[in-house]
Motif scaffolding. Structure first.
Motif, mmCIF file in Angstrom:
data_model
loop_
_atom_site.group_PDB
_atom_site.id
_atom_site.type_symbol
_atom_site.label_atom_id
_atom_site.label_comp_id
_atom_site.label_asym_id
_atom_site.label_seq_id
_atom_site.Cartn_x
_atom_site.Cartn_y
_atom_site.Cartn_z
ATOM 1 N N SER A 1 0.839 -1.208 0.000
ATOM 2 C CA SER A 1 0.000 0.000 0.000
ATOM 3 C C SER A 1 0.875 1.259 0.000
ATOM 4 O O SER A 1 0.405 2.347 -0.305
ATOM 5 C CB SER A 1 -0.920 -0.006 1.222
ATOM 6 O OG SER A 1 -0.119 -0.066 2.382
ATOM 7 N N GLU A 2 2.162 1.105 0.387
ATOM 8 C CA GLU A 2 3.076 2.259 0.397
ATOM 9 C C GLU A 2 3.795 2.417 -0.945
ATOM 10 O O GLU A 2 4.719 3.219 -1.065
ATOM 11 C CB GLU A 2 4.121 2.112 1.523
ATOM 12 C CG GLU A 2 3.564 1.938 2.923
ATOM 13 C CD GLU A 2 3.032 3.233 3.535
ATOM 14 O OE1 GLU A 2 2.678 4.164 2.776
ATOM 15 O OE2 GLU A 2 2.959 3.286 4.762
ATOM 16 N N PHE A 3 3.387 1.652 -1.930
ATOM 17 C CA PHE A 3 4.050 1.730 -3.236
ATOM 18 C C PHE A 3 4.125 3.161 -3.802
ATOM 19 O O PHE A 3 5.154 3.533 -4.379
ATOM 20 C CB PHE A 3 3.375 0.799 -4.252
ATOM 21 C CG PHE A 3 4.011 0.837 -5.598
ATOM 22 C CD1 PHE A 3 5.247 0.245 -5.828
ATOM 23 C CD2 PHE A 3 3.399 1.514 -6.666
ATOM 24 C CE1 PHE A 3 5.860 0.305 -7.071
ATOM 25 C CE2 PHE A 3 4.003 1.587 -7.907
ATOM 26 C CZ PHE A 3 5.233 0.978 -8.113
ATOM 27 N N ILE B 1 14.084 0.821 1.282
ATOM 28 C CA ILE B 1 13.574 0.033 2.418
ATOM 29 C C ILE B 1 12.742 0.965 3.293
ATOM 30 O O ILE B 1 13.183 2.057 3.653
ATOM 31 C CB ILE B 1 14.723 -0.554 3.269
ATOM 32 C CG1 ILE B 1 15.589 -1.497 2.426
ATOM 33 C CG2 ILE B 1 14.174 -1.286 4.499
ATOM 34 C CD1 ILE B 1 16.787 -2.086 3.170
ATOM 35 N N HIS B 2 11.534 0.518 3.612
ATOM 36 C CA HIS B 2 10.711 1.243 4.588
ATOM 37 C C HIS B 2 10.304 0.271 5.678
ATOM 38 O O HIS B 2 9.899 -0.858 5.402
ATOM 39 C CB HIS B 2 9.458 1.825 3.915
ATOM 40 C CG HIS B 2 8.394 2.174 4.917
ATOM 41 N ND1 HIS B 2 8.614 3.091 5.918
ATOM 42 C CD2 HIS B 2 7.139 1.698 5.106
ATOM 43 C CE1 HIS B 2 7.511 3.181 6.660
ATOM 44 N NE2 HIS B 2 6.609 2.340 6.193
ATOM 45 N N ALA B 3 10.435 0.686 6.927
ATOM 46 C CA ALA B 3 9.987 -0.161 8.044
ATOM 47 C C ALA B 3 9.733 0.701 9.276
ATOM 48 O O ALA B 3 9.928 1.925 9.242
ATOM 49 C CB ALA B 3 11.020 -1.240 8.343
ATOM 50 N N HIS B 4 9.283 0.038 10.325
ATOM 51 C CA HIS B 4 8.987 0.720 11.585
ATOM 52 C C HIS B 4 9.880 0.129 12.678
ATOM 53 O O HIS B 4 9.371 -0.435 13.655
ATOM 54 C CB HIS B 4 7.516 0.546 11.972
ATOM 55 C CG HIS B 4 6.551 0.702 10.835
ATOM 56 N ND1 HIS B 4 5.413 -0.063 10.702
ATOM 57 C CD2 HIS B 4 6.562 1.544 9.764
ATOM 58 C CE1 HIS B 4 4.759 0.292 9.599
ATOM 59 N NE2 HIS B 4 5.438 1.257 9.008
ATOM 60 N N PRO B 5 11.209 0.187 12.544
ATOM 61 C CA PRO B 5 12.071 -0.412 13.580
ATOM 62 C C PRO B 5 11.931 0.374 14.891
ATOM 63 O O PRO B 5 11.930 1.617 14.871
ATOM 64 C CB PRO B 5 13.484 -0.273 12.986
ATOM 65 C CG PRO B 5 13.395 0.798 11.969
ATOM 66 C CD PRO B 5 11.981 0.864 11.489
ATOM 67 N N ASN C 1 5.870 10.319 13.282
ATOM 68 C CA ASN C 1 4.887 9.356 13.822
ATOM 69 C C ASN C 1 4.664 8.162 12.902
ATOM 70 O O ASN C 1 3.534 7.695 12.716
ATOM 71 C CB ASN C 1 3.535 10.041 14.095
ATOM 72 C CG ASN C 1 3.630 11.039 15.209
ATOM 73 O OD1 ASN C 1 4.020 12.185 14.968
ATOM 74 N ND2 ASN C 1 3.334 10.622 16.408
ATOM 75 N N HIS C 2 5.752 7.641 12.347
ATOM 76 C CA HIS C 2 5.580 6.515 11.437
ATOM 77 C C HIS C 2 6.811 5.583 11.437
ATOM 78 O O HIS C 2 6.743 4.499 11.997
ATOM 79 C CB HIS C 2 5.277 7.057 10.023
ATOM 80 C CG HIS C 2 4.843 6.003 9.068
ATOM 81 N ND1 HIS C 2 4.007 6.253 8.001
ATOM 82 C CD2 HIS C 2 5.123 4.683 8.994
ATOM 83 C CE1 HIS C 2 3.797 5.134 7.332
ATOM 84 N NE2 HIS C 2 4.471 4.165 7.919
ATOM 85 N N GLY C 3 7.931 5.984 10.880
ATOM 86 C CA GLY C 3 9.081 5.074 10.787
ATOM 87 C C GLY C 3 10.221 5.694 10.018
ATOM 88 O O GLY C 3 10.546 6.866 10.195
HETATM 89 ZN ZN LIG Z 1 4.777 2.206 7.173
#
Ligand SMILES: [Zn+2]
Length: 464
Positions: free
Chosen positions: A104-106, A123-127, A187-189
Motif C-alpha cells: 500500500s506504500e508503493f 527500504i521502509h519499516a517501523h524499527p 509518527n511513522h518510521g
Molecule cells: Zn509504514
C-alpha cells in the motif's frame, strides 16, 4: 531412561538439527549485482524481520530494475514467511504482475524513484528505536559512532501524512529531492534509499543502530558525539599502507581460517553483535602472519575469498584489509598467546562507549572471570601508530571499549574471543536493563578473592 523417552529425545535432536540446517541455508549472501530482485528482497526482509526491525504486516522493500520495472513486497502478506513468488512486479506502464496486490506504500517508492535516478532500492519499516525518535519528532545523531555519518549522510524529516496517500509520497520525495538518502517519517518510521539493496540495507541497519545506541546511552548518562575533525581522521585512515606480496599461496590451514573467520562474522551478525557497516575479525595463521577481514565489504555477506592474507608484513594483492590491520598486526607480534581478535560494534557495549561511562564487570561470576577489567579508551587510540591500546593488551587486558568506535576483544582462538564478546554484551545489557530497578551492587572483594582461587586457570593473567 525408558525406550519411548529415548526415541522421543532422538526425534527431538533430529528436528533441532534440521532446524539449524534450515537457519543456515536461510543465511544466504546478498548479491545486488547478480541476484534476481525478488530473491534479494526476500533475503533482506527475512533479515529485517528476524532482527525485530519489522512486524508481520509492516515494512516494505522495492528494487528498480534497469528497464524501469519496480519489484516490490506485496500488501498484507506475512513478512516472516515471504517467498520469492510473493514479490510483485509493477511494470513501467503501470501493469502489475504477481499473485498479490503491491504494498500500500508503493506510491512513495515510485515518487522517490522519479525524483532520484541514482536510487535503485528502497527500504521502509517501523524499527522500534527509529520509531521512538519519530514519535518524539527528533532525528538521531549519526556522529555518535565513527562510520555512521559517512554511511547514512544527513538525515531528512518528512512530516506526517496519511499512510498510502499520494500526499505522503510528496513529502517523502521532497526530502529525497534535497539529496538525503535516509529520512525519519513523523509518527511513522523510516525510509532509506541506496544505489542497490546492499547499500540501502547497510544504511537502514546503521541508522537503527545509532538510534538504539543513543537510547541506551541515555539510560547510562549523556551520549557524547564525535567532532567532524575526528570523523574526518577516521575516514582518511591509511588502511592501504602494506606492500603487496608477489607470490600468494593458499595452503589448507590458511583456507580453513578463512572459513572460520566467515563463520564467526556471520554468527556475530546473526546474534546482533555486528552490523554490516563495521567490524573486523582476524586470526593468527603461522607465526606472526594472519588473516583479516577486508574493508568496505558488507559483513553479512562476507565470503572466504574476501578475506585478506597478511604474510611477512605484506598483504595479498588487489585487496583492502581492514582499517585496523596495523593494530591487529602489532597485537599478534607482541602477544604470542593471542591468536584471534574481534573488533565490533555490539549495541549495549557501544552504549557504554557512547555514554563514555565505566563498564563494571563485577556483576556475575562469569562476567568477571571471563573479562576482568574492561578499560574505556579515548577515540583515536586505535589508530595506526598509537600505543595506548597495545600497552593495555600487553598488560593482560583481554577486552576494551574504544569510545564512539568499537569493542575490542582477544582470545586464544576465534571461539574463545567470540565467547568473551557474548559474555561482555550480555553483561552490558544486564547493566543497562538493571538501571530501571536499582543501582548495581557489585560482587565484593572477598567474593572476588574466592573466584580468584576457585577459577585460577580461567582468569586472564595480568602482567603489570
Ligand atoms: Zn509504514
Amino acid at each position: 531412561m525408558a525406550y519411548t523417552d529415548r526415541c522421543r529425545n532422538f526425534v527431538r535432536s533430529l528436528v533441532r538439527e534440521q532446524f539449524i540446517k534450515k537457519i543456515r541455508t536461510m543465511n544466504e549472501y546478498l548479491n545486488s549485482a547478480l541476484q534476481h530482485p525478488r530473491d534479494q528482497i526476500v533475503l533482506v526482509i527475512r533479515r529485517i524481520y528476524k532482527h525485530g526491525h519489522t512486524t508481520t504486516s509492516g515494512g516494505n522493500i522495492s528494487i528498480l530494475d534497469e528497464n524501469g520495472d519496480i519489484w516490490v513486497t506485496p500488501s498484507a502478506v506475512d513478512k516472516g514467511s515471504l517467498q520469492p513468488s510473493d514479490i510483485i512486479c509493477v511494470k513501467k506502464d503501470g501493469t502489475v504482475t504477481g499473485k498479490h496486490k503491491p504494498s500500500s506504500e508503493f506510491p512513495f517508492h515510485k515518487a522517490i524513484y522519479e525524483e532520484r535516478p541514482d536510487i535503485k532500492a528502497i527500504i521502509h519499516a517501523h524499527p522500534p528505536a527509529l520509531v521512538s525518535f519519530s514519535i518524539v519528532r527528533k532525528i538521531p545523531d549519526t556522529d555518535v559512532i565513527s562510520q555512521a555519518e559517512h554511511i547514512c549522510g544527513p538525515i531528512g524529516y518528512a512530516s506526517y501524512e496519511l499512510p498510502g496517500s499520494d500526499a505522503l509520497g510528496v513529502v517523502i520525495a521532497r526530502e529525497f529531492q534535497k539529496g538525503h538518502m535516509a529520512i525519519i517519517m513523523e509518527n511513522h518510521g523510516t525510509v532509506t534509499g541506496g544505489t542497490d539493496l546492499t547499500d540501502a540495507f547497510q544504511r537502514f541497519e546503521t541508522l537503527e543502530f545509532c538510534a538504539r545506541t543513543i537510547l541506551n546511552a541515555n539510560i547510562l548518562g549523556t551520549p557524547g558525539s564525535l567532532t567532524s575533525r575526528q570523523i574526518g581522521i577516521f575516514e582518511s585512515q591509511v588502511f592501504n599502507y602494506l606492500p603487496e606480496m608477489e607470490d600468494v599461496s593458499y595452503p589448507s590451514d590458511e583456507r580453513e581460517r578463512r572459513s572460520e573467520i566467515c563463520r564467526i562474522v556471520h554468527r556475530a551478525c546473526d546474534q546482533g553483535l555486528m552490523i554490516s557497516s563495521y567490524g573486523t575479525v582476524s586470526c593468527r595463521w603461522r607465526e606472526n602472519d594472519f588473516l583479516i577481514t577486508p574493508t568496505n565489504v558488507a559483513r553479512w555477506d562476507l565470503k572466504p575469498e574476501d578475506i585478506v592474507q597478511i604474510r611477512g608484513g605484506k598483504k595479498e594483492p588487489g585487496k583492502l584489509p581492514s582499517r585496523s590491520t596495523w593494530l591487529h598486526q602489532e597485537i599478534y607480534r607482541q602477544n604470542p598467546q593471542i591468536n584471534s581478535i574481534i573488533l565490533t560494534q555490539a549495541p549495549y557495549l557501544m552504549a557504554f562507549g557512547v555514554a563514555r561511562v565505566n563498564f563494571d564487570v563485577r556483576t556475575i561470576p562469569e562476567s568477571w572471570i571471563f573479562l576482568q577489567d574492561v578499560p574505556s579508551m579515548p577515540f583515536g587510540t586505535h589508530f595506526k601508530g598509537e600505543t595506548a591500546i597495545l600497552d593495555q593488551v600487553a598488560s593482560g587486558i583481554t577486552a576494551l571499549i574504544v569510545q564512539n568506535d568499537s569493542f575490542i576483544v582477544t582470545g586464544q582462538n576465534l571461539l574463545h574471543a567470540f565467547d568473551r564478546l557474548e559474555v561482555a554484551e550480555f553483561s552490558a545489557k544486564s547493566l543497562i536493563m538493571s538501571k530501571s530497578v536499582g543501582e548495581l551492587k557489585p560482587i565484593n572483594e572477598q567474593q572476588l578473592d574466592d573466584l580468584r582461587v576457585a577459577f585460577k586457570k580461567m582468569i586472564p593473567e595480568r602482567k603489570r
